[in-house]
Design a protein around this motif. Structure first.
Motif, PDB file in Angstrom:
ATOM      1  N   UNK A   3       0.797  -1.216   0.000  1.00 49.79           N
ATOM      2  CA  UNK A   3       0.000   0.000   0.000  1.00 49.79           C
ATOM      3  C   UNK A   3       0.834   1.271   0.000  1.00 49.79           C
ATOM      4  N   UNK A   4       1.889   1.432   0.772  1.00 53.52           N
ATOM      5  CA  UNK A   4       2.619   2.700   0.689  1.00 53.52           C
ATOM      6  C   UNK A   4       3.254   2.902  -0.680  1.00 53.52           C
ATOM      7  N   UNK A   5       3.617   1.805  -1.350  1.00 52.96           N
ATOM      8  CA  UNK A   5       4.214   1.947  -2.645  1.00 52.96           C
ATOM      9  C   UNK A   5       3.200   2.478  -3.654  1.00 52.96           C
ATOM     10  N   UNK A   6       2.001   2.117  -3.570  1.00 49.43           N
ATOM     11  CA  UNK A   6       0.925   2.569  -4.461  1.00 49.43           C
ATOM     12  C   UNK A   6       0.693   4.067  -4.246  1.00 49.43           C
ATOM     13  N   UNK A   7       0.773   4.460  -3.026  1.00 49.37           N
ATOM     14  CA  UNK A   7       0.601   5.895  -2.748  1.00 49.37           C
ATOM     15  C   UNK A   7       1.699   6.715  -3.416  1.00 49.37           C
ATOM     16  N   UNK A   8       2.887   6.157  -3.391  1.00 51.87           N
ATOM     17  CA  UNK A   8       4.015   6.870  -3.994  1.00 51.87           C
ATOM     18  C   UNK A   8       3.819   6.924  -5.501  1.00 51.87           C
ATOM     19  N   UNK A   9       3.347   5.885  -6.146  1.00 51.05           N
ATOM     20  CA  UNK A   9       3.123   5.864  -7.599  1.00 51.05           C
ATOM     21  C   UNK A   9       1.995   6.824  -7.954  1.00 51.05           C
ATOM     22  N   UNK A  10       0.971   6.797  -7.172  1.00 47.70           N
ATOM     23  CA  UNK A  10      -0.152   7.694  -7.443  1.00 47.70           C
ATOM     24  C   UNK A  10       0.269   9.166  -7.286  1.00 47.70           C
ATOM     25  N   UNK A  11       1.056   9.427  -6.259  1.00 45.63           N
ATOM     26  CA  UNK A  11       1.558  10.777  -6.048  1.00 45.63           C
ATOM     27  C   UNK A  11       2.455  11.191  -7.202  1.00 45.63           C
ATOM     28  N   UNK A  12       3.266  10.336  -7.706  1.00 50.72           N
ATOM     29  CA  UNK A  12       4.124  10.620  -8.860  1.00 50.72           C
ATOM     30  C   UNK A  12       3.292  10.876 -10.104  1.00 50.72           C
ATOM     31  N   UNK A  13       2.249  10.074 -10.315  1.00 50.31           N
ATOM     32  CA  UNK A  13       1.382  10.245 -11.493  1.00 50.31           C
ATOM     33  C   UNK A  13       0.670  11.598 -11.414  1.00 50.31           C
ATOM     34  N   UNK A  14       0.235  11.990 -10.214  1.00 50.04           N
ATOM     35  CA  UNK A  14      -0.430  13.290 -10.051  1.00 50.04           C
ATOM     36  C   UNK A  14       0.535  14.419 -10.348  1.00 50.04           C
ATOM     37  N   UNK A  15       1.793  14.279  -9.938  1.00 51.73           N
ATOM     38  CA  UNK A  15       2.799  15.308 -10.201  1.00 51.73           C
ATOM     39  C   UNK A  15       3.049  15.424 -11.693  1.00 51.73           C
ATOM     40  N   UNK A  16       3.077  14.278 -12.423  1.00 53.13           N
ATOM     41  CA  UNK A  16       3.295  14.299 -13.871  1.00 53.13           C
ATOM     42  C   UNK A  16       2.114  14.998 -14.564  1.00 53.13           C
ATOM     43  N   UNK A  17       0.885  14.680 -14.149  1.00 56.43           N
ATOM     44  CA  UNK A  17      -0.297  15.305 -14.754  1.00 56.43           C
ATOM     45  C   UNK A  17      -0.287  16.810 -14.458  1.00 56.43           C
ATOM     46  N   UNK A  18       0.054  17.185 -13.244  1.00 54.04           N
ATOM     47  CA  UNK A  18       0.129  18.595 -12.867  1.00 54.04           C
ATOM     48  C   UNK A  18       1.192  19.312 -13.681  1.00 54.04           C
ATOM     49  N   UNK A  19       2.345  18.660 -13.884  1.00 52.83           N
ATOM     50  CA  UNK A  19       3.420  19.249 -14.663  1.00 52.83           C
ATOM     51  C   UNK A  19       3.016  19.382 -16.129  1.00 52.83           C
ATOM     52  N   UNK A  20       2.230  18.416 -16.592  1.00 50.84           N
ATOM     53  CA  UNK A  20       1.784  18.470 -17.974  1.00 50.84           C
ATOM     54  C   UNK A  20       0.768  19.608 -18.176  1.00 50.84           C
ATOM     55  N   UNK A  21      -0.076  19.888 -17.203  1.00 49.42           N
ATOM     56  CA  UNK A  21      -1.063  20.968 -17.277  1.00 49.42           C
ATOM     57  C   UNK A  21      -0.420  22.350 -17.057  1.00 49.42           C
ATOM     58  N   UNK A  22       0.624  22.407 -16.308  1.00 47.61           N
ATOM     59  CA  UNK A  22       1.281  23.675 -15.979  1.00 47.61           C
ATOM     60  C   UNK A  22       1.757  24.429 -17.217  1.00 47.61           C
ATOM     61  N   UNK A  23       2.392  23.816 -18.189  1.00 51.26           N
ATOM     62  CA  UNK A  23       2.799  24.586 -19.378  1.00 51.26           C
ATOM     63  C   UNK A  23       1.608  25.151 -20.150  1.00 51.26           C
ATOM     64  N   UNK A  24       0.438  24.595 -20.045  1.00 52.11           N
ATOM     65  CA  UNK A  24      -0.732  25.118 -20.749  1.00 52.11           C
ATOM     66  C   UNK A  24      -1.161  26.459 -20.158  1.00 52.11           C
ATOM     67  N   UNK A  25      -0.871  26.753 -18.914  1.00 55.24           N
ATOM     68  CA  UNK A  25      -1.245  28.021 -18.291  1.00 55.24           C
ATOM     69  C   UNK A  25      -0.348  29.153 -18.781  1.00 55.24           C
ATOM     70  N   UNK A  26       0.828  28.892 -19.172  1.00 53.87           N
ATOM     71  CA  UNK A  26       1.765  29.935 -19.583  1.00 53.87           C
ATOM     72  C   UNK A  26       1.246  30.771 -20.749  1.00 53.87           C
TER      73      UNK A  26
END
Length: 174
Positions: A3-26
């Motif tokens: 379970x803690x490993x899944x949380x880390x993967x999910x947190x990483x996936x959220x960071x990637x999605x957030x990073x992908x959306x961030x350049x669209x705001x520029x």
């Protein structure tokens, strides 16, 4: 422990999605910069317009000052000319009173006062008393009429009626 490993993967996936959306705001920041530039340009234009209006007002005020100075100079010249005329007229009047030709007289020049004395016969008249001049007024006063009534009847103002009565009293005393 899975379970803690899944949380880390999910947190990483959220960071990637957030990073992908961030350049669209520029690109939206670019529009914000364009809006700021437009506002700055508008303010600069407004300031330029105010400066032009101020320059026009300064020109108008300086023009008015110049017109006022010209008018004041013209008025001063007129005053000086009128003063010169007055001085000239006074000089002419003095000359006229000093010597006036009198026809049919032994003296060829006499003063104005002498000429007036020659024209008016010298008769000494007793000055008319105030009671003689305002008989009707004094008749009403002796009947006991009020000053207001006398003023209305004679058409003379109230203050003048009072003055005439006071002058008559003084005349009687002397």
């Amino acid at each position: 422990m899975d379970q803690p490993w899944i949380y880390i993967v999910l947190l990483g996936a959220a960071a990637v999605v957030y990073a992908w959306l961030l350049p669209k705001r520029q690109p939206s920041r670019g529009t914000e910069e364009a809006v700021v530039q437009k506002v700055e340009a508008t303010l600069e234009q407004y300031m330029a317009d105010i400066e032009n209006d101020n320059d026009e007002l300064i020109e108008l005020v300086s023009g008015m000052k110049q017109e006022h100075a010209v008018k004041q100079t013209a008025l001063q010249e007129q005053v000086a000319e009128l003063r010169n005329r007055i001085v000239e007229l006074e000089r002419q009047a003095m000359l006229a009173t000093v010597s006036i030709p009198v026809p049919d007289s032994e003296a060829s020049f006499v003063t104005l006062e002498e000429q007036t004395a020659l024209q008016e016969p010298q008769t000494e008249q007793q000055p008319e008393s105030i009671r003689d001049r305002y008989q009707e007024l004094f008749a009403m006063h002796e009947q006991g009429k009020s000053v207001d009534y006398i003023a209305k009847q004679s058409g003379i103002q109230r203050g003048e009626v009072q003055l005439i009565l006071q002058l008559a009293e003084r005349e009687d005393v002397t």
